[in-house]
Write a protein that holds these residues in place. Sequence first.
Motif, short mmCIF file in Angstrom:
data_model
loop_
_atom_site.label_atom_id
_atom_site.label_comp_id
_atom_site.label_asym_id
_atom_site.label_seq_id
_atom_site.Cartn_x
_atom_site.Cartn_y
_atom_site.Cartn_z
N GLU A 44 -9.20 -7.29 10.85
CA GLU A 44 -10.21 -8.53 10.56
C GLU A 44 -10.83 -8.34 9.43
O GLU A 44 -11.28 -9.50 8.88
N SER A 45 -10.94 -7.23 8.86
CA SER A 45 -11.72 -7.16 7.24
C SER A 45 -10.92 -6.03 6.48
O SER A 45 -10.48 -4.97 7.15
N ILE A 46 -11.20 -6.14 5.12
CA ILE A 46 -10.73 -5.20 4.29
C ILE A 46 -11.56 -4.79 3.25
O ILE A 46 -12.12 -5.83 2.72
N GLU A 47 -11.85 -3.65 2.95
CA GLU A 47 -12.98 -3.25 2.10
C GLU A 47 -12.05 -2.27 0.95
O GLU A 47 -11.87 -1.20 1.38
N VAL A 48 -12.03 -2.81 -0.18
CA VAL A 48 -11.18 -2.03 -1.05
C VAL A 48 -12.35 -0.93 -1.62
O VAL A 48 -13.36 -1.26 -2.51
N ILE A 49 -11.91 0.37 -1.79
CA ILE A 49 -12.78 1.45 -2.31
C ILE A 49 -12.32 1.65 -3.60
O ILE A 49 -13.06 1.58 -4.74
N ASP A 50 -11.00 1.72 -3.65
CA ASP A 50 -10.10 1.95 -5.32
C ASP A 50 -9.07 1.65 -5.05
O ASP A 50 -8.62 1.23 -3.93
N GLU A 51 -8.31 1.85 -6.15
CA GLU A 51 -6.85 1.34 -5.98
C GLU A 51 -5.93 1.91 -5.15
O GLU A 51 -5.04 1.22 -4.40
N ARG B 213 -10.38 0.39 3.12
CA ARG B 213 -10.91 0.62 4.47
C ARG B 213 -10.79 -0.67 5.26
O ARG B 213 -11.24 -1.78 4.76
N ALA B 214 -10.11 -0.42 6.65
CA ALA B 214 -10.01 -1.79 7.26
C ALA B 214 -10.72 -1.76 8.69
O ALA B 214 -11.13 -0.79 9.18
N LYS B 215 -11.08 -2.78 9.08
CA LYS B 215 -11.62 -2.75 10.49
C LYS B 215 -10.56 -3.60 11.20
O LYS B 215 -10.27 -4.74 10.75
N ASP C 152 -9.28 4.32 7.56
CA ASP C 152 -9.24 4.63 6.23
C ASP C 152 -7.72 4.80 5.81
O ASP C 152 -7.10 5.61 6.35
N MET C 153 -7.56 4.02 4.77
CA MET C 153 -5.95 3.85 4.21
C MET C 153 -6.02 4.67 2.90
O MET C 153 -6.86 4.54 1.88
N THR C 154 -4.91 5.27 2.79
CA THR C 154 -4.70 5.98 1.29
C THR C 154 -3.27 5.86 0.97
O THR C 154 -2.55 6.08 1.71
N MET C 155 -3.27 5.12 -0.40
CA MET C 155 -1.88 5.20 -0.95
C MET C 155 -1.53 6.71 -1.03
O MET C 155 -2.05 7.35 -2.42
N ALA C 156 -0.93 7.47 -0.59
CA ALA C 156 -0.82 8.70 -0.90
C ALA C 156 0.45 9.35 -1.94
O ALA C 156 0.59 10.20 -2.67
N GLU C 157 1.25 8.23 -2.00
CA GLU C 157 2.52 8.53 -2.88
C GLU C 157 2.91 7.11 -3.37
O GLU C 157 3.02 6.25 -2.62
N LYS C 158 3.12 6.95 -4.67
CA LYS C 158 3.73 5.69 -5.18
C LYS C 158 4.56 6.04 -6.37
O LYS C 158 4.10 6.39 -7.48
N THR C 159 5.65 5.90 -5.97
CA THR C 159 6.80 6.03 -7.24
C THR C 159 7.58 4.62 -7.56
O THR C 159 8.38 4.41 -6.91
N PRO C 160 6.96 3.94 -8.48
CA PRO C 160 7.28 2.75 -8.64
C PRO C 160 9.16 2.87 -9.37
O PRO C 160 9.14 3.67 -10.10
#
Lengths: 172, 292, 794, 147
Positions: free
Chosen positions: D34-41, D45-47, D62-70
């Motif tokens: 229903e909503s997304i609050e961006v804390i940093d890249e 946090r989503a509801k 609470d969402m965390t991009m734990a790994e990103k290998t472009p």
Amino acid sequence: MTTQHVSLTVNGQPMEADVEPRLLLVHLLRDVFGLTGTHVGCDTSNCGACTVHVDGRSAKSCTVLAVQASGSEIRTIEGMADGATLHPLQQAFWDQHGLQCGFCTPGMIMQSAWLLEQNPHPTDDEVREGISGNLCRCTGYVNIVKAVQQAAGQLSASESAPVAAAATVDAS
Amino acid sequence: MIPAQLDYVRPASLDEALRILVDREGEAKLLSGGYSLIPLIKLRLAQPALLVDLQSVPGLDAIAETDDALVIGARATHRDIHESAVIRDRYPGIVDVAGGIGDPQVRNWGTIGGSVAHADPASDWPAFLLAANATIVCRGQGGEREVPARHFFVDTFTTAIEPTEVLTGIRIPRRAAGVGGAYQKLERKVGDFATAGVAAIVRIDAGGTIVGSGIGVTGVSASPYAAVDAESALAGKRPGDDAFRAAGQAAAAMSQPVSDVRGPVDYKRAMVAELTVRALRRATERALAFNG
Amino acid sequence: MTTELHPQTTPEVGGMGHSVKRKEDPRFIQGKGEYIEDVNLPGQLWLDIVRSPYAHAKIKSIDATEALKIPGVAAVVTGKDLEGYKLHWMPTLAGDMQMVLPVDTVMYQSQEVAAVIATSRYAAADGVAAVEVDYEPLPVVVDPKKALQPDAPVLRTDRGPDKQTNHIWHWESGDAAAADEALANADVRIAEDIYIPRIHVASIETCGIVADWNPIRQQLTMHLTTQAPHAIRTVVALVAAGAGLPIYEHNIRVKTHDIGGGFGGKVPVYPGYVLAVAASFLTGKPVKWIEDRSENLQADSFARDYHIHAEMGATKDGKIQALKVRTIADHGYTDAAADPSKFPAGLFNVITGSYDFPNAFVEVDGVYTNKPPGGVAYRCSFRVTEAVHAIERMVDILAHDIGKDPAQLRMENFIQPEQFPYHTPTGWEYDSGDYPKALQKALDLIGYDELRKEQAEKRARGELMGIGISSFTEIVGAGPSHDFDILGLKMFDSCEIRVHPTGKVLARLGVQSQGQGHETTFAQIIAEELGFPVADIKIEEGDTDTAPYGLGTYASRSTPVAGAATAIAARKIKEKARLLAAHLLEASPDDLEWTNGRWSVKGSPDRFKTIQEIAFAAYTNHPQGMEAGLEAVDYYDPPNLTFPFGSYIAVVDIDKGTGEVTVRRFVAVDDCGNIINPMIVDGQIHGGLTMGLAPALYEQITYDELGNNLAGTFMDYLLPTAVETPAWELEKTITPSPHHPIGAKGVGESATVGAPPAIANAVVDALWHLGVRNIDIPITPPKVWRILHDKGIS
Amino acid sequence: MQFQGTVQIDAPRDKVWAFLLDPNQVGSCGPGVESIEVIDEDHFRAKAKVGVGFISARFTVDMTMAEKTPPDLAVLKAHGQAPGSAVDATARMELSGPDAGPTQMDWSADVAISGTLASVGARMIEGTANKMIGQTFDCIRSKLAGA
């Protein structure tokens, strides 16, 4: 918090209260009207300890809202004895040792009463099926079955079995 | 277990109920017997803002046979149905279903409409309605529509009914000569939700061939389903265990059970097959004994 | 040694052997029992509990802001709040520590995390839903065997540097070397892994309390569903002392009211009780907490959870030689069992059962996991069920392995009647028994030979039917003070009898009925001893202000211990009555004899005084130099335990298509020594059998790999209904206990202990020809179907 | 519970990658968001109102991009709580295919559900979770293909 007015008949007595719409019937009976003979055992309509009659049909009062029952006639364990004279089922549960801790007993008696109103001469298997919505942890059911059969004999012998209040279910 | 706050209304007519559903769309939830819904409300897994109780809406509980259908009002209780003379006389498969739901108190109050609209993935009525090719009658402010059972049960707790509609009744094709139905379910103990349940209806012609069948399965998928592959497998066959087993395998193959407290996946599949065979045996006996 | 039932009193008096209708029933059948939820005090607040969704997690924060905005919510209490009062941990009855509320880490799913106190039950529930707790999940240990592996996370880091392990304790009994040697020399050696799963007593009434701290009187009243009111009072006093709170034992009153079933589940102190007491102390108002069913099934104490490895050796013709048993006991995150201090595995070493084992060795290791406390009780507190199941399964496996009828093998290995008192290789002295008689009675009653014929015919037709026997020996009546204590409290029990001038009697006991019929049976003991009619005797229990100190009712100890205290207190009164009668009759006390409630002069039966006349005289005409009144109290320290026994036979049919097991018949022959009230004894056995059927076929508390309890309501925790429960067929033999004042042994848990292996043995018997040796209970349809499927039967 | 699958996305790889890294984009495909609050890249946090039919619970996730290998591997961790229940999930998304597309995304998800939903809803949970995850990746596919 909004409330709604409920008025109903409990064991022949008109009663009323202003209640939250979410109030469960069992809590209306117990906490508002002080009729603590009806018990809560499981919260999920499995155990039948809260069984009462609503307009002549046995019901699990923990799974009915008080507002749903407004306008209904309720019968609880407190309404079973006729003054000092026990209802034949109450007498039979006592005679046959159909109870131990007594916690399931009011619901068990109310369900048995409904059962005998529907089927005055049940077989043992029909009694077992008829009380299958009621759990007893103490007795192993053997003496409950005996008690229901004793009462069945007495009720039919005296022809005093109340006629099922079928007004709400005969529309078919 | 205490419900969250909610509001409650008890409309006196269907029109009033429909109006409330429109006015309070998104908040209103219909309440019939309540024996499925209220436990979920007490667990706070469901938190409707408004309960619209249908108990005072007249005319929703009749059970009658017409020229082409058995019509059951939505507010007929399981017990009403179980004890209905016409059903006792002519629809033993429905007696199987109605007599085995929950426990006596649940059957006293639970209604067919409530159960069908609730759409628990393990509930009993949907299996039979699918097998029978029943239709579900839904009324909205714009009028009435009939939804075939086979299009009705969309997903877990999800049906084709609109939030502004009331389920008013069930239409089951009138039983004809050579038709028989049965419902078999497996439960861990009496009153449990079905581990698996299979409803079967067969139509057997004068020559002793299965000319039509319906198989509805519950408890083993996100929602009850019609085992159309099993129905195909039966078409044109002589009734008997070989045909029934093939149908059972086909019905089982269509199931999508998950492993849970009721058993592992292969067990549930096997139970679908087994119950299909048992339901077909009984349905066949009844079909052969029924001359219309 | 065996006697039959011959009541010595008239039915009007109603002493031992009469099926006196229960004195407690009129209130229950009219809905006038008073259970804990029926207790309401003026101005009371309600307490409800926030519980953890995680089985193991760090608590990062608890935010009560929204909860406190809800009208009616008065306070939210957290572990940090309790830490200030040193109330965040409390001792268990086993001497371990249990959290009241966690300060930083939760240890099982649905553990208490915070308490909400509100003016109504509904507001409290809303408050619970509104408390926001932020968790950080931690690795979950559900399997006790994995908990013992070196890489397993240590769950209880609070126990000091030398105890950084999930291993709690090791306990053993018997002679390991002798057992090993005998096993090595045995012709036949069998071994089996047997798991006795976690189950829950699930009395139909859940637990609850109304805690009432009166700050003016400095008095704490705990209206409480407890089986052990005195022990609880002492524990509360000790906890209060530890916390420096001014709540002293003489100002604590525990009052039980009626109890809606206990079965051992109402022995422990639960965090909710302490929270309610703390909340009442903080608010100065009564605080009520009534557990809901899910809290009960998810957070209370559980039973069993024993992973047993058993080995047995025998000669080739089936004479058993040795038993060796190794067990992992899953206690959850704390050992909250109510076992006597010296017996961390309870009386599990009664595992040699009814058989004359020359050698035996038993060892048990207690282990922590991320579950609520395990190993407490299910109508058997002291691990006897586990022992009986293991030995009865092993004996059956041996019989089948060597091709001998299981009844015959039992007969050949029973401890014989002339061997009593019998000393077991694990240190018990069995008081009395006649095992062959009980088994023979059961075989005759069920028509064993005919059933075996029927089974053979059915098997030839491909049908599956099984017959299972269990010949159990129970061990109850804890216990003698030299060995038995809980938290140092010796396990005596007590009775105080007061005879009033008009011949009416009040007796108070330290035990606590939960449906066993104490108000009737203890009155019958007094009626037997003193001749007062049962109708004239009132029994009171469950008020620590008035009842003599006792350890309470569990482990089938009321009749063996408090029943003995009652008889002896009555005999003290009888002796004083003799002196009074001698005074009234102007005779020498030695010249008097007692018959039927009267002291009479020997040889002159018409010169007598009834007990009623004597009672009146005790207050109106007692001799100079004698104390007035007619009262006595006895604190009974049993010289030994008692050993009830029995033989059960189950007949089962198996549905090959679905794997469903139906118990077609079940015969139970019980011997509980002398019988006080046959009707009540039968009722106890009926109920016990049903609580034996339940774990045999239906009930189990299962956890997924995350530690979620998957049986958290009665939708999934499957108590048998009247439909699943067979019509039990009962018989008795009577072998009195030689050391018990009235020869009684106790019966409360016998049937729960004895029934599961009879059913399991019957199912395995039905499937043995398919290569099946053991199926762990509960024997569910999927388990049976799997076997049939794998064998190509289904 | 382990789930996995493959979706073919009719979009160039860098576009898919950019989508996955954008909380507002990828977050909007989460079930019931229903909503997304961006804390940093890497944190947002989503509801979300998650449920099936009329049964639902409001989660704070609470969402965390734990790994990103472009440009081919992203691992997203989610920790969600609702009264009495919690969900913890790790989603691993691996991209392959020609730079210009279509892009193949092989995904796997490890979902842990704790508390009341797991306890009481056991008989519905796995099927429902499976469906919601499937819908999430379908949503990603269709949003990218339609963009």
